[in-house]
Design a protein around this motif. Structure first.
Motif, PDB file in Angstrom:
ATOM      1  N   ASP A  28       0.825  -1.212   0.000  1.00  0.00           N
ATOM      2  CA  ASP A  28       0.000   0.000   0.000  1.00  0.00           C
ATOM      3  C   ASP A  28       0.856   1.256   0.000  1.00  0.00           C
ATOM      4  O   ASP A  28       0.390   2.316  -0.436  1.00  0.00           O
ATOM      5  CB  ASP A  28      -0.920  -0.018   1.218  1.00  0.00           C
ATOM      6  CG  ASP A  28      -1.996   1.041   1.138  1.00  0.00           C
ATOM      7  OD1 ASP A  28      -2.443   1.534   2.179  1.00  0.00           O
ATOM      8  OD2 ASP A  28      -2.393   1.398  -0.003  1.00  0.00           O
ATOM      9  N   SER A  51       0.252   5.097  -4.817  1.00  0.00           N
ATOM     10  CA  SER A  51       0.123   4.694  -3.415  1.00  0.00           C
ATOM     11  C   SER A  51      -0.771   5.619  -2.608  1.00  0.00           C
ATOM     12  O   SER A  51      -1.408   5.173  -1.658  1.00  0.00           O
ATOM     13  CB  SER A  51       1.498   4.639  -2.749  1.00  0.00           C
ATOM     14  OG  SER A  51       2.064   5.934  -2.688  1.00  0.00           O
ATOM     15  N   ASP A  54      -4.426   5.914  -5.104  1.00  0.00           N
ATOM     16  CA  ASP A  54      -4.768   4.767  -5.957  1.00  0.00           C
ATOM     17  C   ASP A  54      -5.103   5.199  -7.379  1.00  0.00           C
ATOM     18  O   ASP A  54      -5.943   4.585  -8.048  1.00  0.00           O
ATOM     19  CB  ASP A  54      -5.934   3.957  -5.367  1.00  0.00           C
ATOM     20  CG  ASP A  54      -5.462   3.011  -4.260  1.00  0.00           C
ATOM     21  OD1 ASP A  54      -6.326   2.369  -3.634  1.00  0.00           O
ATOM     22  OD2 ASP A  54      -4.239   2.929  -4.040  1.00  0.00           O
ATOM     23  N   ARG A  70      -6.040  -2.948  -5.802  1.00  0.00           N
ATOM     24  CA  ARG A  70      -5.352  -3.440  -4.606  1.00  0.00           C
ATOM     25  C   ARG A  70      -6.318  -4.187  -3.683  1.00  0.00           C
ATOM     26  O   ARG A  70      -7.506  -3.872  -3.629  1.00  0.00           O
ATOM     27  CB  ARG A  70      -4.792  -2.271  -3.783  1.00  0.00           C
ATOM     28  CG  ARG A  70      -3.750  -1.425  -4.464  1.00  0.00           C
ATOM     29  CD  ARG A  70      -3.306  -0.300  -3.527  1.00  0.00           C
ATOM     30  NE  ARG A  70      -2.364   0.610  -4.137  1.00  0.00           N
ATOM     31  CZ  ARG A  70      -1.066   0.453  -4.114  1.00  0.00           C
ATOM     32  NH1 ARG A  70      -0.535  -0.616  -3.506  1.00  0.00           N
ATOM     33  NH2 ARG A  70      -0.275   1.333  -4.697  1.00  0.00           N
ATOM     34  N   ASP A  71      -5.761  -5.148  -2.951  1.00  0.00           N
ATOM     35  CA  ASP A  71      -6.437  -5.732  -1.801  1.00  0.00           C
ATOM     36  C   ASP A  71      -5.435  -5.604  -0.654  1.00  0.00           C
ATOM     37  O   ASP A  71      -4.545  -6.437  -0.482  1.00  0.00           O
ATOM     38  CB  ASP A  71      -6.804  -7.188  -2.041  1.00  0.00           C
ATOM     39  CG  ASP A  71      -7.605  -7.795  -0.884  1.00  0.00           C
ATOM     40  OD1 ASP A  71      -7.481  -7.279   0.256  1.00  0.00           O
ATOM     41  OD2 ASP A  71      -8.329  -8.765  -1.115  1.00  0.00           O
ATOM     42  N   ASN A  72      -5.556  -4.536   0.107  1.00  0.00           N
ATOM     43  CA  ASN A  72      -4.567  -4.261   1.146  1.00  0.00           C
ATOM     44  C   ASN A  72      -4.577  -5.307   2.252  1.00  0.00           C
ATOM     45  O   ASN A  72      -3.554  -5.578   2.868  1.00  0.00           O
ATOM     46  CB  ASN A  72      -4.801  -2.876   1.731  1.00  0.00           C
ATOM     47  CG  ASN A  72      -4.508  -1.780   0.726  1.00  0.00           C
ATOM     48  OD1 ASN A  72      -3.678  -1.950  -0.175  1.00  0.00           O
ATOM     49  ND2 ASN A  72      -5.188  -0.653   0.847  1.00  0.00           N
ATOM     50  N   ASN A  75      -2.305  -7.730   1.059  1.00  0.00           N
ATOM     51  CA  ASN A  75      -1.024  -7.188   0.619  1.00  0.00           C
ATOM     52  C   ASN A  75      -0.723  -7.614  -0.812  1.00  0.00           C
ATOM     53  O   ASN A  75       0.388  -8.063  -1.148  1.00  0.00           O
ATOM     54  CB  ASN A  75       0.114  -7.624   1.553  1.00  0.00           C
ATOM     55  CG  ASN A  75       1.321  -6.709   1.462  1.00  0.00           C
ATOM     56  OD1 ASN A  75       1.204  -5.521   1.172  1.00  0.00           O
ATOM     57  ND2 ASN A  75       2.500  -7.273   1.704  1.00  0.00           N
ATOM     58  N   THR A  76      -1.718  -7.463  -1.655  1.00  0.00           N
ATOM     59  CA  THR A  76      -1.638  -7.953  -3.035  1.00  0.00           C
ATOM     60  C   THR A  76      -2.234  -6.927  -3.992  1.00  0.00           C
ATOM     61  O   THR A  76      -3.216  -6.260  -3.650  1.00  0.00           O
ATOM     62  CB  THR A  76      -2.380  -9.293  -3.170  1.00  0.00           C
ATOM     63  OG1 THR A  76      -1.781 -10.255  -2.290  1.00  0.00           O
ATOM     64  CG2 THR A  76      -2.307  -9.818  -4.594  1.00  0.00           C
ATOM     65  N   VAL A  77      -1.619  -6.798  -5.152  1.00  0.00           N
ATOM     66  CA  VAL A  77      -2.172  -6.009  -6.246  1.00  0.00           C
ATOM     67  C   VAL A  77      -2.519  -6.966  -7.374  1.00  0.00           C
ATOM     68  O   VAL A  77      -1.724  -7.855  -7.710  1.00  0.00           O
ATOM     69  CB  VAL A  77      -1.175  -4.939  -6.720  1.00  0.00           C
ATOM     70  CG1 VAL A  77      -1.679  -4.241  -7.971  1.00  0.00           C
ATOM     71  CG2 VAL A  77      -0.931  -3.916  -5.615  1.00  0.00           C
TER      72      VAL A  77
END
Length: 122
Positions: A28, A51, A54, A70-72, A75-77
């Motif tokens: 993020d 960041s 977005d 993003r899926d914070n 911790n993945t984009v």
């Protein structure tokens, strides 16, 4: 460390979702970009996400078909790729820039994943 995954073989018109997972740092706080490189061609910017707000950007060849998000919590984009074409065939790389600015200039990215192969073919 970045881990790219989700590539594979898909028919034209199909879809795939690529994942870029972060290990050891929080994505993020980074701008994340996807690049691709087909055999005999230069590396091409596909999409990026900033960041702070977005903000997103897409290469002309994928606009309207690909979506980066993003899926914070994970911790993945992700890169959602729809309406795939044979010309989308390439090794896809994710990269992270600690400055957080959404840009598709490869040399500005400090951290790179290992790449995942996408093949679009009937």
């Amino acid at each position: 460390q970045l881990q790219a995954s989700g590539g594979g073989l898909v028919q034209p018109g199909g879809h795939l979702r690529l994942s870029c997972a972060g290990s050891g740092f929080t994505l993020d706080y980074f701008a994340i970009a996807w690049f691709r490189q087909a055999p005999g061609k230069e590396r091409e910017g596909v999409s990026c996400i900033g960041s702070t707000d977005d903000s997103t950007n897409y290469g002309d060849s994928v606009k309207g078909r690909f979506t980066i998000f993003r899926d914070n919590a994970k911790n993945t984009v992700y890169l959602q790729m729809n309406s795939l074409k044979p010309e989308d065939t390439a090794v896809y790389y994710c990269a992270a820039d600690p400055r957080g600015i959404a840009t598709m200039t490869p040399h500005l990215y400090e951290y790179w994943g290992q790449g995942t192969l996408v093949t679009v073919s009937s």
